[in-house]
Scaffold this motif. Structure first.
Motif, mmCIF file in Angstrom:
data_model
loop_
_atom_site.group_PDB
_atom_site.id
_atom_site.type_symbol
_atom_site.label_atom_id
_atom_site.label_comp_id
_atom_site.label_asym_id
_atom_site.label_seq_id
_atom_site.Cartn_x
_atom_site.Cartn_y
_atom_site.Cartn_z
ATOM 1 N N THR A 104 0.739 -1.048 -0.119
ATOM 2 C CA THR A 104 0.168 0.086 -0.072
ATOM 3 C C THR A 104 0.756 1.264 -0.099
ATOM 4 O O THR A 104 1.819 1.388 1.165
ATOM 5 C CB THR A 104 -0.857 0.057 1.261
ATOM 6 O OG1 THR A 104 -1.628 -1.309 1.259
ATOM 7 C CG2 THR A 104 -1.768 1.163 1.133
ATOM 8 N N GLU A 107 -3.560 5.935 0.530
ATOM 9 C CA GLU A 107 -5.098 5.394 1.124
ATOM 10 C C GLU A 107 -6.248 6.662 0.832
ATOM 11 O O GLU A 107 -5.703 7.717 1.267
ATOM 12 C CB GLU A 107 -4.876 4.909 2.509
ATOM 13 C CG GLU A 107 -6.137 4.544 3.370
ATOM 14 C CD GLU A 107 -5.811 3.880 4.756
ATOM 15 O OE1 GLU A 107 -6.684 3.437 5.067
ATOM 16 O OE2 GLU A 107 -4.651 3.902 4.953
ATOM 17 N N ASP A 125 -7.289 1.076 -0.314
ATOM 18 C CA ASP A 125 -5.780 1.285 -0.367
ATOM 19 C C ASP A 125 -5.165 1.094 -1.723
ATOM 20 O O ASP A 125 -5.795 0.178 -2.355
ATOM 21 C CB ASP A 125 -4.961 0.231 0.490
ATOM 22 C CG ASP A 125 -5.414 0.300 2.108
ATOM 23 O OD1 ASP A 125 -5.765 1.446 2.415
ATOM 24 O OD2 ASP A 125 -4.779 -0.788 2.756
#
Length: 181
Positions: A104, A107, A125
């Protein structure tokens, strides 16, 4: 590109077909995850006001250890604490970031409101930095708004049903009372 209007239409169709908000939340996650290959996680967290935490309702994507998140922790908890959507272009620059996956890079958290209260959020994400444009955020906000409307409507329907049930019980009790002479 996220087609928020198409997702909203599907949610509305589901409401018309009699589905409850639980199914609509799952459908929204499914459509959002399918809309963009850059997303490695799309989920809905619901707010448990009694414990001041978020609980993972459903998700698609990489597994997470964060089934519960205290309000104020991480991007999700911060969104609730600040009552503000969070678009984090680079999660490595966030001090209180809770890592779900090392893949990730950015976000987005969009709050879901019902009766002007936060009831949950959409958490997405992405595998690249700066993954969420203003248009993406706006489309997801439209979806969150519709989900909130459906949750609000469902709550009002449940409250009305509860009132009707109480009235029926009262009438039944009154009809069983002996008549006064």
């Amino acid at each position: 590109m996220i087609d928020g209007a198409a997702i909203v239409r599907r949610i509305q169709e589901m409401r018309t077909e009699g589905y409850l908000s639980d199914a609509m939340l799952r459908e929204a996650v499914k459509h959002l995850k399918a809309a963009e290959p850059r997303y490695n996680f799309v989920g809905v967290y619901m707010l448990d006001a009694n414990s001041d935490s978020l609980w993972l309702h459903n998700y698609l994507g990489e597994p997470t250890d964060h089934a519960r998140i205290p309000v104020g922790r991480g991007v999700c908890g911060t969104a609730v604490a600040e009552k503000k959507n969070q678009n984090v272009p680079d999660v490595t620059q966030r001090d209180n970031y809770l890592s779900c996956s090392p893949r990730t890079k950015s976000e987005l958290v969009v709050l879901i409101y019902a009766d002007r209260e936060i009831v949950g959020q959409i958490d997405i994400d992405a595998k690249e930095v700066n993954a969420f444009s203003k248009d993406d955020q706006t489309a997801i906000e439209v979806v969150a708004e519709k989900l909130g409307e459906m949750i609000e409507r469902e709550r009002k329907d449940a409250e009305l049903e509860k009132q009707l049930q109480a009235e029926r019980q009262q009438r039944a009790q009154e009809s069983q009372q002996p008549a006064e002479v």
